[in-house]
Design a protein around this motif. Structure first.
Motif, PDB file in Angstrom:
ATOM      1  N   ARG A 227     -12.739  49.788  -8.397  1.00  9.87           N
ATOM      2  CA  ARG A 227     -13.413  50.436  -9.513  1.00  9.87           C
ATOM      3  C   ARG A 227     -14.648  49.641  -9.937  1.00  9.87           C
ATOM      4  O   ARG A 227     -15.683  50.210 -10.290  1.00  9.87           O
ATOM      5  CB  ARG A 227     -12.442  50.584 -10.688  1.00  9.87           C
ATOM      6  CG  ARG A 227     -13.030  51.331 -11.878  1.00  9.87           C
ATOM      7  CD  ARG A 227     -11.966  51.682 -12.901  1.00  9.87           C
ATOM      8  NE  ARG A 227     -11.251  50.503 -13.398  1.00  9.87           N
ATOM      9  CZ  ARG A 227      -9.971  50.266 -13.201  1.00  9.87           C
ATOM     10  NH1 ARG A 227      -9.239  51.120 -12.484  1.00  9.87           N
ATOM     11  NH2 ARG A 227      -9.394  49.179 -13.696  1.00  9.87           N
ATOM     12  N   GLU A 228     -14.557  48.333  -9.882  1.00  7.42           N
ATOM     13  CA  GLU A 228     -15.666  47.488 -10.322  1.00  7.42           C
ATOM     14  C   GLU A 228     -16.671  47.217  -9.204  1.00  7.42           C
ATOM     15  O   GLU A 228     -17.863  47.042  -9.470  1.00  7.42           O
ATOM     16  CB  GLU A 228     -15.119  46.171 -10.872  1.00  7.42           C
ATOM     17  CG  GLU A 228     -14.251  46.363 -12.104  1.00  7.42           C
ATOM     18  CD  GLU A 228     -13.736  45.052 -12.656  1.00  7.42           C
ATOM     19  OE1 GLU A 228     -14.083  43.988 -12.086  1.00  7.42           O
ATOM     20  OE2 GLU A 228     -13.000  45.080 -13.658  1.00  7.42           O
ATOM     21  N   GLU A 229     -16.182  47.138  -7.972  1.00  7.97           N
ATOM     22  CA  GLU A 229     -17.063  46.852  -6.834  1.00  7.97           C
ATOM     23  C   GLU A 229     -16.528  47.577  -5.603  1.00  7.97           C
ATOM     24  O   GLU A 229     -15.648  47.060  -4.920  1.00  7.97           O
ATOM     25  CB  GLU A 229     -17.135  45.339  -6.570  1.00  7.97           C
ATOM     26  CG  GLU A 229     -18.149  44.970  -5.496  1.00  7.97           C
ATOM     27  CD  GLU A 229     -18.211  43.475  -5.260  1.00  7.97           C
ATOM     28  OE1 GLU A 229     -19.258  43.014  -4.767  1.00  7.97           O
ATOM     29  OE2 GLU A 229     -17.231  42.761  -5.562  1.00  7.97           O
ATOM     30  N   PRO A 230     -17.049  48.758  -5.309  1.00  9.55           N
ATOM     31  CA  PRO A 230     -16.556  49.512  -4.155  1.00  9.55           C
ATOM     32  C   PRO A 230     -16.666  48.697  -2.869  1.00  9.55           C
ATOM     33  O   PRO A 230     -17.644  47.959  -2.670  1.00  9.55           O
ATOM     34  CB  PRO A 230     -17.473  50.741  -4.122  1.00  9.55           C
ATOM     35  CG  PRO A 230     -17.955  50.889  -5.530  1.00  9.55           C
ATOM     36  CD  PRO A 230     -18.074  49.488  -6.060  1.00  9.55           C
ATOM     37  N   PRO A 231     -15.676  48.808  -1.983  1.00  2.77           N
ATOM     38  CA  PRO A 231     -15.650  47.938  -0.797  1.00  2.77           C
ATOM     39  C   PRO A 231     -16.829  48.134   0.148  1.00  2.77           C
ATOM     40  O   PRO A 231     -17.301  47.167   0.758  1.00  2.77           O
ATOM     41  CB  PRO A 231     -14.323  48.304  -0.121  1.00  2.77           C
ATOM     42  CG  PRO A 231     -13.955  49.636  -0.677  1.00  2.77           C
ATOM     43  CD  PRO A 231     -14.491  49.662  -2.065  1.00  2.77           C
ATOM     44  N   LEU A 232     -17.337  49.364   0.281  1.00  3.66           N
ATOM     45  CA  LEU A 232     -18.477  49.575   1.166  1.00  3.66           C
ATOM     46  C   LEU A 232     -19.727  48.900   0.631  1.00  3.66           C
ATOM     47  O   LEU A 232     -20.514  48.338   1.394  1.00  3.66           O
ATOM     48  CB  LEU A 232     -18.713  51.068   1.368  1.00  3.66           C
ATOM     49  CG  LEU A 232     -17.648  51.816   2.180  1.00  3.66           C
ATOM     50  CD1 LEU A 232     -18.004  53.295   2.304  1.00  3.66           C
ATOM     51  CD2 LEU A 232     -17.479  51.196   3.559  1.00  3.66           C
ATOM     52  N   ARG A 233     -19.905  48.955  -0.677  1.00  6.51           N
ATOM     53  CA  ARG A 233     -21.044  48.255  -1.273  1.00  6.51           C
ATOM     54  C   ARG A 233     -20.915  46.754  -1.072  1.00  6.51           C
ATOM     55  O   ARG A 233     -21.888  46.066  -0.771  1.00  6.51           O
ATOM     56  CB  ARG A 233     -21.132  48.574  -2.762  1.00  6.51           C
ATOM     57  CG  ARG A 233     -22.400  48.004  -3.436  1.00  6.51           C
ATOM     58  CD  ARG A 233     -22.420  48.347  -4.903  1.00  6.51           C
ATOM     59  NE  ARG A 233     -21.505  47.500  -5.658  1.00  6.51           N
ATOM     60  CZ  ARG A 233     -21.155  47.736  -6.925  1.00  6.51           C
ATOM     61  NH1 ARG A 233     -21.592  48.824  -7.547  1.00  6.51           N
ATOM     62  NH2 ARG A 233     -20.354  46.907  -7.550  1.00  6.51           N
ATOM     63  N   ARG A 234     -19.699  46.271  -1.207  1.00  5.62           N
ATOM     64  CA  ARG A 234     -19.439  44.845  -1.006  1.00  5.62           C
ATOM     65  C   ARG A 234     -19.785  44.422   0.414  1.00  5.62           C
ATOM     66  O   ARG A 234     -20.437  43.395   0.638  1.00  5.62           O
ATOM     67  CB  ARG A 234     -17.962  44.570  -1.317  1.00  5.62           C
ATOM     68  CG  ARG A 234     -17.555  43.114  -1.330  1.00  5.62           C
ATOM     69  CD  ARG A 234     -16.064  43.011  -1.633  1.00  5.62           C
ATOM     70  NE  ARG A 234     -15.651  41.626  -1.790  1.00  5.62           N
ATOM     71  CZ  ARG A 234     -15.395  40.798  -0.779  1.00  5.62           C
ATOM     72  NH1 ARG A 234     -15.506  41.229   0.470  1.00  5.62           N
ATOM     73  NH2 ARG A 234     -15.020  39.553  -1.001  1.00  5.62           N
ATOM     74  N   ARG A 235     -19.367  45.205   1.402  1.00  2.71           N
ATOM     75  CA  ARG A 235     -19.671  44.890   2.797  1.00  2.71           C
ATOM     76  C   ARG A 235     -21.167  44.966   3.076  1.00  2.71           C
ATOM     77  O   ARG A 235     -21.722  44.170   3.833  1.00  2.71           O
ATOM     78  CB  ARG A 235     -18.909  45.818   3.736  1.00  2.71           C
ATOM     79  CG  ARG A 235     -17.394  45.635   3.763  1.00  2.71           C
ATOM     80  CD  ARG A 235     -16.990  44.271   4.311  1.00  2.71           C
ATOM     81  NE  ARG A 235     -17.414  44.086   5.676  1.00  2.71           N
ATOM     82  CZ  ARG A 235     -16.661  44.347   6.736  1.00  2.71           C
ATOM     83  NH1 ARG A 235     -15.453  44.816   6.585  1.00  2.71           N
ATOM     84  NH2 ARG A 235     -17.115  44.117   7.950  1.00  2.71           N
ATOM     85  N   ARG A 236     -21.855  45.951   2.498  1.00  4.37           N
ATOM     86  CA  ARG A 236     -23.305  46.094   2.723  1.00  4.37           C
ATOM     87  C   ARG A 236     -24.066  44.884   2.199  1.00  4.37           C
ATOM     88  O   ARG A 236     -25.017  44.417   2.836  1.00  4.37           O
ATOM     89  CB  ARG A 236     -23.823  47.370   2.058  1.00  4.37           C
ATOM     90  CG  ARG A 236     -23.499  48.658   2.800  1.00  4.37           C
ATOM     91  CD  ARG A 236     -24.376  49.805   2.323  1.00  4.37           C
ATOM     92  NE  ARG A 236     -24.168  50.079   0.912  1.00  4.37           N
ATOM     93  CZ  ARG A 236     -23.299  50.980   0.440  1.00  4.37           C
ATOM     94  NH1 ARG A 236     -22.542  51.670   1.283  1.00  4.37           N
ATOM     95  NH2 ARG A 236     -23.180  51.193  -0.857  1.00  4.37           N
ATOM     96  N   GLU A 237     -23.668  44.386   1.048  1.00  2.94           N
ATOM     97  CA  GLU A 237     -24.344  43.214   0.484  1.00  2.94           C
ATOM     98  C   GLU A 237     -24.217  42.010   1.407  1.00  2.94           C
ATOM     99  O   GLU A 237     -25.187  41.265   1.615  1.00  2.94           O
ATOM    100  CB  GLU A 237     -23.759  42.889  -0.885  1.00  2.94           C
ATOM    101  CG  GLU A 237     -24.114  43.901  -1.961  1.00  2.94           C
ATOM    102  CD  GLU A 237     -23.417  43.589  -3.271  1.00  2.94           C
ATOM    103  OE1 GLU A 237     -22.531  42.699  -3.275  1.00  2.94           O
ATOM    104  OE2 GLU A 237     -23.761  44.230  -4.284  1.00  2.94           O
TER     105      GLU A 237
END
Length: 253
Positions: A227-237
């Motif tokens: 909810r706070e940090e979607p996993p795909l966004r985390r991987r992209r970063e």
């Protein structure tokens, strides 16, 4: 010389805590501080700590996250090592962990597997190969780095200071190790040393209820994290950071 605090959260686990503290006292590299976080225990935890001569602090909020992260906040050492009350580290554990941490650097947590004791051979095999093996494989795939195993890991205080405001210490349904691992920022790493082993009780796997509770907590933890940090966004970063680092290295070359 670096200093190391061994942090051990404990909730009504006095008997196993005594065995853990005995094993810690036999380390080839003695800890500079042993800190037991008494997580609202009503048993003989305080007496066990007093007999072992270790530092004890009382954390009234029941939950492994509250206890673990309070311990990290209160620890005096430069490096923070983590065991569970039912962990029984071999004599060389802290010496190996320190060597791994110094080699890895201040932005890398170091962890390793558990070798389960108690219960029967089948339960121990399931716990070590399916639970821990599956946990390592699936979490590495999800997060892009190995997971942290809460019964056996260490990190530098500066790394903790960067993560301490991000973790969910007030939610008793959150796994502390999974939460901390998910909060690892781009540029930080987790190193898995397969030879950094500690003995850990297989008791959570003795019943379907115990296993179900751990799985349910993992599900609840990910609900909070995603909810706070979607996993795909985390991987992209993280992928973007690796690309920048390669570009910068090529430019310098």
């Amino acid at each position: 010389m670096s200093t190391i605090t061994v942090v051990i959260p404990s909730h009504n686990d006095a008997v196993m805590l005594a065995a853990c503290l005995d094993a810690v006292s036999r380390q080839t590299r003695a800890p500079d501080e042993v800190l037991v976080v008494d997580n609202a225990s009503t048993d003989a935890t305080a007496d066990v700590c007093r007999a072992a001569g270790v530092r004890r602090i009382y954390e009234p909020r029941v939950g492994v996250s509250s206890a673990t992260f309070r311990g990290f906040d209160e620890a005096r050492g430069e490096w923070l090592a983590r065991l569970d009350a039912d962990s029984v580290p071999p004599p060389h554990w802290l010496e190996r962990l320190e060597a791994d941490l110094l080699e890895a650097g201040e932005d890398t947590a170091v962890t390793g597997p558990g070798q389960f004791y108690g219960s029967n051979r089948l339960i121990r095999w399931i716990a070590e190969h399916l639970y821990i093996g599956g946990y390592r494989w699936s979490m590495t795939l999800l997060m892009g780095h190995p997971p942290i195993f809460g019964s056996n890991f260490g990190l530098h205080r500066s790394m903790w200071n960067r993560l301490r405001t991000r973790v969910h210490r007030d939610n008793p349904r959150v796994h502390d190790d999974l939460d901390l691992c998910y909060q690892v920022r781009p540029g930080m790493q987790v190193r898995w040393d397969p030879d950094l082993r500690v003995a850990v009780s297989a008791r959570p796997f003795n019943t379907w209820r115990g296993l179900g509770r751990r799985v349910a907590m993992a599900y609840d933890t990910f609900k909070v994290e995603f909810r706070e940090e979607p996993p795909l966004r985390r991987r992209r970063e993280r992928a973007a950071l690796r690309t920048r680092n390669r570009t910068d290295a090529a430019g310098r070359g």
